[in-house]
Design a protein around this motif. Structure first.
Motif, PDB file in Angstrom:
ATOM      1  N   LEU A  27       0.822  -1.208   0.000  1.00  0.00           N
ATOM      2  CA  LEU A  27       0.000   0.000   0.000  1.00  0.00           C
ATOM      3  C   LEU A  27       0.855   1.257   0.000  1.00  0.00           C
ATOM      4  CD1 LEU A  27      -2.695  -1.140   2.570  1.00  0.00           C
ATOM      5  CD2 LEU A  27      -3.012  -0.817   0.106  1.00  0.00           C
ATOM      6  N   LEU A  32      -2.305   4.436  -4.802  1.00  0.00           N
ATOM      7  CA  LEU A  32      -3.707   4.165  -4.504  1.00  0.00           C
ATOM      8  C   LEU A  32      -4.262   5.233  -3.574  1.00  0.00           C
ATOM      9  CD1 LEU A  32      -6.055   2.102  -4.746  1.00  0.00           C
ATOM     10  CD2 LEU A  32      -5.169   1.049  -2.663  1.00  0.00           C
ATOM     11  N   PHE A  34      -7.823   6.693  -1.495  1.00  0.00           N
ATOM     12  CA  PHE A  34      -9.073   6.243  -0.901  1.00  0.00           C
ATOM     13  C   PHE A  34     -10.081   7.370  -0.941  1.00  0.00           C
ATOM     14  CE2 PHE A  34      -5.957   3.317   0.696  1.00  0.00           C
ATOM     15  CZ  PHE A  34      -6.620   2.112   0.676  1.00  0.00           C
ATOM     16  N   ALA A  36     -11.557   3.598  -2.135  1.00  0.00           N
ATOM     17  CA  ALA A  36     -11.199   2.695  -3.231  1.00  0.00           C
ATOM     18  C   ALA A  36     -12.036   1.426  -3.134  1.00  0.00           C
ATOM     19  CB  ALA A  36      -9.718   2.340  -3.156  1.00  0.00           C
ATOM     20  N   THR A  38     -12.678  -2.722  -4.012  1.00  0.00           N
ATOM     21  CA  THR A  38     -11.819  -3.904  -3.994  1.00  0.00           C
ATOM     22  C   THR A  38     -11.176  -4.127  -5.358  1.00  0.00           C
ATOM     23  OG1 THR A  38     -13.739  -5.327  -4.418  1.00  0.00           O
ATOM     24  CG2 THR A  38     -13.071  -5.067  -2.129  1.00  0.00           C
ATOM     25  N   ILE A  41      -8.265  -1.749  -5.740  1.00  0.00           N
ATOM     26  CA  ILE A  41      -7.147  -2.151  -4.877  1.00  0.00           C
ATOM     27  C   ILE A  41      -6.380  -3.306  -5.502  1.00  0.00           C
ATOM     28  CG2 ILE A  41      -6.548  -3.140  -2.625  1.00  0.00           C
ATOM     29  CD1 ILE A  41      -9.070  -1.583  -1.548  1.00  0.00           C
ATOM     30  N   LYS A  76      -7.167   3.648   4.241  1.00  0.00           N
ATOM     31  CA  LYS A  76      -6.226   2.530   4.370  1.00  0.00           C
ATOM     32  C   LYS A  76      -6.498   1.776   5.670  1.00  0.00           C
ATOM     33  CE  LYS A  76      -1.263   1.844   4.963  1.00  0.00           C
ATOM     34  NZ  LYS A  76       0.048   2.507   4.943  1.00  0.00           N
ATOM     35  N   LEU A  79      -9.455  -0.526   5.381  1.00  0.00           N
ATOM     36  CA  LEU A  79      -9.078  -1.715   4.610  1.00  0.00           C
ATOM     37  C   LEU A  79      -8.325  -2.708   5.485  1.00  0.00           C
ATOM     38  CD1 LEU A  79      -8.587  -3.338   1.963  1.00  0.00           C
ATOM     39  CD2 LEU A  79      -6.566  -1.884   1.616  1.00  0.00           C
TER      40      LEU A  79
END
Length: 107
Positions: A27, A32, A34, A36, A38, A41, A76, A79
Motif C-alpha cells: 500500500l 492508490l 481512498f 477505493a 476492492t 485495490i 487505508k 481496509l
C-alpha cells in the motif's frame, strides 16, 4: 526458551511479516487513493500473494478481499481493519492438511 544467536553478516531478515503487516508495504509503494473499491485495490497492487503465517503460506489479495463484507473502503485503516480477521482466520486454519504435515517433517 532458547534465544536465537545473532547473525553474522547474513542477509536473513530479523522478522517475517505476515497478514496486514505484509500488506502495508504494498500500500505504501503505490499511488492508490481512498476511497477505493476492492477491484481498484487489486488492480493497483497487482493482486499480490500475502503471507498469512510464519510458515510462508500465502493467499492472493483478491481472495482475501472476497471474504470481506464491504466492497469499498474509505481509508487505508478501514481496509486493514477489515482484512485483519480474514488473515487471522487463514492463520488459525493452518493452511490445510498438507501445510500441517509439511510442518511436522524435519526437512
Amino acid at each position: 526458551m532458547a534465544v536465537r544467536p545473532p547473525q553474522q553478516g547474513g542477509d536473513d531478515p530479523d522478522s517475517l511479516e505476515f497478514g496486514i503487516a505484509a500488506l502495508t508495504p504494498y500500500l505504501s509503494e503505490t499511488d492508490l487513493s481512498f476511497p477505493a473499491t476492492t477491484d481498484e485495490i487489486v488492480r493497483e497492487l497487482n493482486d499480490p500473494a500475502i503471507p498469512y503465517d510464519a510458515n510462508g503460506n500465502s493467499v492472493a489479495l483478491s481472495e482475501a478481499l472476497a471474504a470481506v463484507g464491504p466492497s469499498q473502503f474509505d481509508s487505508k485503516r478501514e481496509l486493514l481493519d477489515a482484512l485483519h480477521p480474514v488473515f487471522e482466520e487463514y492463520r488459525a486454519s493452518g493452511g490445510g492438511i498438507f501445510s500441517q504435515l509439511r510442518a511436522l517433517l524435519p526437512f
